[in-house]
Scaffold this motif. Sequence first.
Motif, mmCIF file in Angstrom:
data_model
loop_
_atom_site.group_PDB
_atom_site.id
_atom_site.type_symbol
_atom_site.label_atom_id
_atom_site.label_comp_id
_atom_site.label_asym_id
_atom_site.label_seq_id
_atom_site.Cartn_x
_atom_site.Cartn_y
_atom_site.Cartn_z
ATOM 1 N N PHE A 162 3.557 -5.024 -0.537
ATOM 2 C CA PHE A 162 3.887 -3.607 -0.440
ATOM 3 C C PHE A 162 3.486 -2.929 -1.743
ATOM 4 N N ASN A 163 3.553 -1.614 -1.762
ATOM 5 C CA ASN A 163 3.122 -0.848 -2.931
ATOM 6 C C ASN A 163 3.978 -1.194 -4.146
ATOM 7 N N GLY A 164 3.367 -1.136 -5.329
ATOM 8 C CA GLY A 164 4.094 -1.451 -6.555
ATOM 9 C C GLY A 164 3.597 -2.708 -7.235
ATOM 10 N N GLY A 165 2.433 -3.207 -6.809
ATOM 11 C CA GLY A 165 1.915 -4.442 -7.383
ATOM 12 C C GLY A 165 0.701 -4.235 -8.262
ATOM 13 N N GLU A 166 0.547 -3.027 -8.860
ATOM 14 C CA GLU A 166 -0.583 -2.776 -9.748
ATOM 15 C C GLU A 166 -0.465 -3.619 -11.018
ATOM 16 N N THR A 167 -1.603 -3.895 -11.637
ATOM 17 C CA THR A 167 -1.594 -4.586 -12.917
ATOM 18 C C THR A 167 -1.460 -3.579 -14.060
ATOM 19 N N PHE A 180 7.325 2.352 3.674
ATOM 20 C CA PHE A 180 6.720 2.069 2.387
ATOM 21 C C PHE A 180 5.524 1.127 2.496
ATOM 22 N N GLY A 181 5.115 0.820 3.716
ATOM 23 C CA GLY A 181 3.974 -0.066 3.894
ATOM 24 C C GLY A 181 4.301 -1.533 3.773
ATOM 25 N N LYS A 182 5.587 -1.899 3.774
ATOM 26 C CA LYS A 182 5.961 -3.305 3.661
ATOM 27 C C LYS A 182 5.748 -4.017 4.999
ATOM 28 N N TYR A 183 5.489 -5.320 4.909
ATOM 29 C CA TYR A 183 5.376 -6.152 6.097
ATOM 30 C C TYR A 183 5.738 -7.566 5.706
ATOM 31 N N SER A 184 5.928 -8.446 6.676
ATOM 32 C CA SER A 184 6.598 -9.715 6.415
ATOM 33 C C SER A 184 5.691 -10.929 6.342
ATOM 34 N N ALA A 185 4.415 -10.786 6.660
ATOM 35 C CA ALA A 185 3.509 -11.932 6.610
ATOM 36 C C ALA A 185 2.091 -11.444 6.363
ATOM 37 N N GLN A 186 1.390 -12.137 5.494
ATOM 38 C CA GLN A 186 0.006 -11.749 5.226
ATOM 39 C C GLN A 186 -0.911 -12.153 6.366
ATOM 40 N N VAL A 187 -0.763 -13.374 6.851
ATOM 41 C CA VAL A 187 -1.619 -13.874 7.930
ATOM 42 C C VAL A 187 -0.750 -14.477 9.024
ATOM 43 N N VAL A 188 -0.967 -14.037 10.258
ATOM 44 C CA VAL A 188 -0.339 -14.643 11.430
ATOM 45 C C VAL A 188 -1.454 -15.142 12.338
ATOM 46 N N HIS A 189 -1.415 -16.419 12.641
ATOM 47 C CA HIS A 189 -2.501 -17.052 13.402
ATOM 48 C C HIS A 189 -1.913 -17.732 14.629
ATOM 49 N N ILE A 190 -2.379 -17.330 15.818
ATOM 50 C CA ILE A 190 -1.941 -17.929 17.084
ATOM 51 C C ILE A 190 -3.174 -18.453 17.795
ATOM 52 N N SER A 239 -1.948 0.496 -0.084
ATOM 53 C CA SER A 239 -2.080 -0.298 -1.299
ATOM 54 C C SER A 239 -2.279 -1.781 -1.033
ATOM 55 N N THR A 240 -1.921 -2.263 0.156
ATOM 56 C CA THR A 240 -1.988 -3.688 0.434
ATOM 57 C C THR A 240 -3.048 -3.987 1.494
ATOM 58 N N LEU A 241 -3.241 -5.265 1.770
ATOM 59 C CA LEU A 241 -4.178 -5.663 2.819
ATOM 60 C C LEU A 241 -3.667 -5.287 4.196
#
Length: 805
Positions: free
Chosen positions: A205-210, A656-666, A689-691
Amino acid sequence: MIINKQHIITTIVSIQLFLIGCTCFANEIRVATIDEFNSAIKSAKAGDRIILKNGEWKDVKLVAKGAGTSENPIVIEAEESGKVIITGDSSLKIAGTHLLIKGLWFKNGYTSGKSVISFRVNSKEFASHSRLTDCAITYYNPSTKATDYKWVSVWGKNNRIDHNYFTGKTNSGTTLVVWLKGKEHIDNNHRIDHNYFGERPSLGFNGGETIRIGTSKNSLLSSRTIVEDNVFEKCNGELEIISNKSCDNVYRNNLFLESEGILTLRHGNRCLIESNVFIGNQKPHTGGIRVINAGHVVRNNLMMNLTGDGFRGPIVVMNGVPNSPANRYHQVNNVKIQNNTIINCSPIQLCAGSDDERSLVPINTIFSNNLIYNDKNGDIATIHDKIDGFNFYGNILDTQKNFDQEGFTKMKVNWDTFEDILYIPTETNEELIKNSKLEIKSPKLDITGAKRTTFIAGAYNLGNKKFPKALVLKSGTSWDSKVEPQKTVVNSEIIEVAPGIGTLRKALKKASARSILKLKSGEYILEKGIKITTSITIEGLTKDKKPVLKIKEGIEKKPTYFFRVDGGSTLRLNNLEISANSKEPIKYAVVSPDKNIAESYSVFINNCHIHGFKNKNGGSVYKGYKGTFADTLSIANSRIENAYRGINLSEEKETFGKYSAQVVHIDNTIFKDIEQWALNYYRGGTDESTLGGNLSVQNSVFSNVGNIEKGTILRTKGIVTVNIKNSVFEKSYKVVNPVNLKGNKNTMSNCVVFDCGTVKATKGASVKDVMYKNPKWEDKEKFIPSEKSPLRKQQHIGLKWDTKK
C-alpha cells in the motif's frame, strides 16, 4: 549481461573520507550510559567531541542539542564506527547548529516515535548546518507493518545526510523524508549524497517510498535539495522509489539497481534529473523516471534492461487533471526530456494515465535527441492520448520495430561495448551525428561529465569509454554495515508421522525450519489449530491415498482454523484431504497471521481436497486478515468444494489501495458447490503506488459457485493484473456476471461459460475466445469432457488430465 555489484564497482566499505572541519577539540568526553550522554550534551560547546562507548545501547532516547560553528562543530560519534549498536525502542533527535553525528548503528530495534532519526526535537527546535554521516539503520521495524514511522526526518536548513547505510525497512513510512512545513524549512538546501539504500520489500500500500521531498500540501514551495551519488538497490516498497513533492530539486549521478519502481516527479516544478543510471537486469516492474508538473529537465540519464510497463516505464509522461487539487496530477508543461539513452527497455509511456479524470495532455514538452536501442523486438512507445503538445526531434531509433512519428529517425548505430556492460556509440557514426539536432539548451556535458565536442543523441559522447559516476561512486559507510542472511545450506529434515489424535502437532513441535512432515494414510485428529512459525511442508506419502485431517468432535473449545501461518513463514500442503465435515463445521482451513503483522508470508497448496467448510459466520476455506500480506498464495491440482466461501482476501476495506496478497495463482483446480464466491480479492481506492495485485487463473473449473442473486464467481475489484484462461464456469444459474474485469491488465481468454451469465469487461479489459456453450462432460464429478465437448475442439480448456489424478 546481468549487472551486479562486482561489475558496478560500487562499494560500501573501506572509505576514508571524513574531514570534520577541525583537528582539535575543546573537550573530548567519553560516555557509557544515556545519563552520561545527557550530562555531556547539556554542557557541550563548539568543538567538543562526545564519544559513545562501544557496545549495545538499548532503549535510549538520544537528544543532541547544541551550538557549534562551521570551523568547530559539536561532534557526537561512536568510539569505533559501527560498534555502537542502538537497539530496542530507541531514537535520535538533533537540534541546533553545526552538529555532526557519526558511526552509530541502529540495528534490529524500533521506535515508538515518529522517526528513528529526526533533525528536530520539536516544532521550535530543529537542526541546521548539521550532518549525519557514516551511520546505519538496518531492520529497525515494529511488529506491525501498518505502524507508520520514518527512519530519517530532515528539518531545518543546510543539513547533510551522507555515506550512510539504510536497508530492511518493512513497515509503513518513507525511509527518508525532507519536510517543508513552516518557513524555517523552505529553501532548505539539504544535501543527500553517497548513501546506500538497500532492499525494501513491497509494502502492499502507499507509504513505501525510499525518499520523499515535501508533501502534496506544500509541493509548490522550493526545497532546493540535492540528491546525488546514492545507490538504490532492490528498493521495492512501492511505485515511487523517490517521490518529489516540492520545487527546484536536483537528482543526479544516482544508481537505481533492480528496483521495482521509479523516480517520480509527483508534485512540484523545475527539478533537474540528470546523469542517473537505471539498471533492471530484466527484473520485473523495474522502471526509470515519471514526469508530472512543469519546468523539469530530464537529461543524460541511462536506462538499461528495464521491464516495467504502465507507470513503471523507462520514461513516463503523465496526463494531468483539470483544476487539479494538490494531491492529484498537475499538467505536464514546459518540460525538456533530452539526450537520454534507453537500452533494451520496455516502451516509453506518453500521456500515461489518460482517463476521464486525467484528461489534460502534456503541453510545450520537448522530447529530443534521445537514443533508443532495442534488439529484443520491443515496442518503442505506448501512446495513451493526443501527443500534439510534444515537440519531437533528433531522436534516434536503433530498433527492430518501427515507430511512425515525426522526430524519430530509425537507423543503424555503430556500437562498442565497454567492459561488457555499457553500449557506447563508436567514434565512427556519421549518420548519428547528422540526424541529431543540436539546440541552444542542449546539455554541454555527457553522462560522464565529459564536454560534448561532437553533439549526438543519447547520454554519451562518441567513443567515451568511461563509466558514468553512478557506476563508480562509493556509497555507504566506511565500515562493513552490510546485513546479509547467512549462506548456510539447510538440509530438509524428513519426519514421518503416523495417524492419530495430536500426532501432527507433536511432530511439528520437533520440526525445524524447512522440515518436511510425511504423513501416512489415515486420519489425523486435531484438538487445536496449528500455528506455522517457520517454513514447513506437510504432505501425504502418496498422491492418491491422501491422509485426512479433521477436528476432534465433542471438544469444549473448538478451534477456528486448521493452520495459521505466521509472518515470515511459508506453509506447503501437498497430497492432503482437509475435512470440516462435522456437526459444527469450523471456519477456516488456512488463515494468515493475525491482524497487522509486518512480515509477509506464503502458502502453497498442491493436490489437496478441501471440503466441508460451511460455517456461515464469516467462514471460508482461506482467510487473509486485515493488515497482513502474502507474497504468494498458490493453489494447484486441487479440489475445493462444499463450502460457504472460497478464498477471502477482502478485509482491506479502506480506499488507500491496500490489498492482502501480491500474487494469487490458481491452476488446474476445481471449485464446486461454493455458496458465495470462489475468490474475493479486493483492493480499494485509486492509489497507484503499488503493483496492485496479480491474479492468475488457468485450467480450472468453477461449478455451482456463487449461485445466488447478485452472486459472482471471481471478485477482483481493484486488482490491477488479472489473467484468466483455459477455464470453465458453469451451473451458476442466478449469476449475471461471473467475472467483472476492469482495466487494461485484466484479461480473459479461451474459456467456456455456461448457464452463469456473461463476462463483463470495461476500462480496456480484454475478453477473447470465450464460448457460451455446454461443456458436455463425460464424467460430471471429475469434469472429464466428452468427445463432443467444445473443450476438446480448440486449445485445451479445463483441467489438465495428464497431470491430475
